[in-house]
Design a protein around this motif. Structure first.
Motif, PDB file in Angstrom:
ATOM      1  N   ILE A 297     -20.847  -2.393 -14.159  1.00  0.00           N
ATOM      2  CA  ILE A 297     -19.958  -2.335 -15.331  1.00  0.00           C
ATOM      3  C   ILE A 297     -18.567  -1.950 -14.835  1.00  0.00           C
ATOM      4  CG2 ILE A 297     -19.463  -1.228 -17.532  1.00  0.00           C
ATOM      5  CD1 ILE A 297     -22.427  -0.702 -17.856  1.00  0.00           C
ATOM      6  N   THR A 298     -17.592  -2.833 -15.097  1.00  0.00           N
ATOM      7  CA  THR A 298     -16.213  -2.606 -14.661  1.00  0.00           C
ATOM      8  C   THR A 298     -16.177  -2.348 -13.156  1.00  0.00           C
ATOM      9  OG1 THR A 298     -15.896  -1.522 -16.803  1.00  0.00           O
ATOM     10  CG2 THR A 298     -14.046  -1.438 -15.311  1.00  0.00           C
ATOM     11  N   SER A 331     -17.167   1.625 -20.122  1.00  0.00           N
ATOM     12  CA  SER A 331     -16.063   0.834 -19.561  1.00  0.00           C
ATOM     13  C   SER A 331     -14.723   1.476 -19.882  1.00  0.00           C
ATOM     14  CB  SER A 331     -16.102  -0.588 -20.116  1.00  0.00           C
ATOM     15  OG  SER A 331     -17.292  -1.238 -19.738  1.00  0.00           O
TER      16      SER A 331
END
Length: 343
Positions: A297-298, A331
């Motif tokens: 994630i990110t 995020s």
């Protein structure tokens, strides 16, 4: 005195005398008829005084006064005219122009016009300034919310937050249970704040030595999150419990810190076995699957609970871990801290 004016006074006096004589004759005739009637009925009596006779006597006495008053009035007017003519002649000799009678009025009118024009000018200037301010404010870039507020004053001096926050609020938990703290978190979630805002709640209890922050392991336990012993041994007392406000909703978050990633990560893996069930109380997660898998994630490695509405956690740095109930919140906090690190 000019001959014409003297002639007018003479005519006026003659007219007044004529009127007085006519009134006296009329009154005398009235008095004679009354006297004759009395003598015919009752013999000769003393002359009776009436209102008419008194008026006639008064006119006789005032005849000279009426004429003299008229003469004096005319003489005063003549004298005033003569003085005015002499003043004009004198002013002409000295070169002083004759002042128009409406000069003072014109001066006053000009002054009023000046005040009116000044007032209108002030109104125009005020309107112009308002219009300029309005358009200038529209053209001025509005600073983004959230991460730009991390330098906002902290309302508590009990501790330094583990990450940059927009606001720190003290919560007095003296005599209260974990249920009360959960209610405080729910009330905080119900507030409205700009997207990207992070507000920290600092639970403390008052003792004889003053305010004491509830340490991490004790606070987690009161919130229904029981960390295993391997993790409890490496956690520092400081903890962040708060609410992050996203674009669509607000979500609770917890941030903890330990000695190092090498010591924290094994304890977190051990916690996954019970964390799935415990998270439903504080984080309001839906999934109870005790299975966590690696997810990116990110561009950050995370551990994500399987099933819809599960829990996610990841390292923000080598010592700090954030736990949140959805990908959007994780995020946003990762991006927030990355921007803060660059600043």
């Amino acid at each position: 005195m000019p001959p014409e004016d003297k002639k007018e006074i003479k005519q006026t006096a003659e007219e007044v005398q004529k009127i007085i004589a006519e009134r006296m004759n009329a009154e005398q005739a009235s008095i004679s008829s009354e006297t004759s009637a009395v003598e015919a009925g009752a013999g000769h009596l003393e002359t009776v005084r009436t209102y008419s006779s008194d008026m006639a006597d008064a006119l006789k006495k005032e005849q000279a006064s009426v004429v003299s008053i008229a003469a004096r009035e005319q003489a005063a007017q003549d004298e005033a005219k003569e003085k005015k003519r002499e003043q004009i002649k004198e002013n002409k000799k000295q070169g002083i122009p004759e002042e128009p009678p409406v000069l003072a009025e014109r001066v006053a009118l000009t002054t009023r016009h000046k005040f009116i024009i000044a007032g209108i000018a002030l109104v125009v200037v005020s309107i112009g300034a308002s219009i300029f301010t309005y358009f200038n404010s529209r053209n001025t870039a509005v600073p983004p919310t959230g991460n730009t507020l991390v330098n906002a004053p902290i309302k508590s001096n009990l501790h330094i937050p583990l990450v940059s926050v927009n606001e720190s609020r003290e919560y007095d938990a003296t005599g209260k249970t974990g249920t009360h703290m959960l209610d405080a978190i729910d009330a905080l979630k119900a507030e409205t704040h700009p997207a990207g805002t992070l507000i920290e709640l600092i639970p403390f209890r008052t003792t004889e030595d003053g305010k004491k922050i509830i340490p991490a392991t004790s606070l987690l336990r009161e919130l229904g999150l029981y960390v295993p012993e391997p993790l409890a041994q490496v956690l520092i007392p400081d903890i962040l419990v708060g609410v992050f406000y996203g674009e669509m909703k607000s979500t609770p978050v917890i941030i903890i810190r330990g000695a190092s990633r090498e010591r924290l990560f094994p304890g977190l893996l051990a916690w996954e076995q019970t964390l799935a069930t415990q998270a439903t109380l504080f984080f309001k997660t839906l999934s109870k699957e005790p299975v966590f898998t690696d997810a990116l994630i990110t561009n950050r490695d995370t551990r994500t609970q399987q099933g819809d509405g599960g829990l996610i956690y990841t390292f923000l740095d080598e010592q700090t871990v954030v736990l949140a109930p959805d990908t959007a919140t994780i995020s946003a906090i990762i991006g927030r801290e990355m921007r803060i690190d660059k600043n």
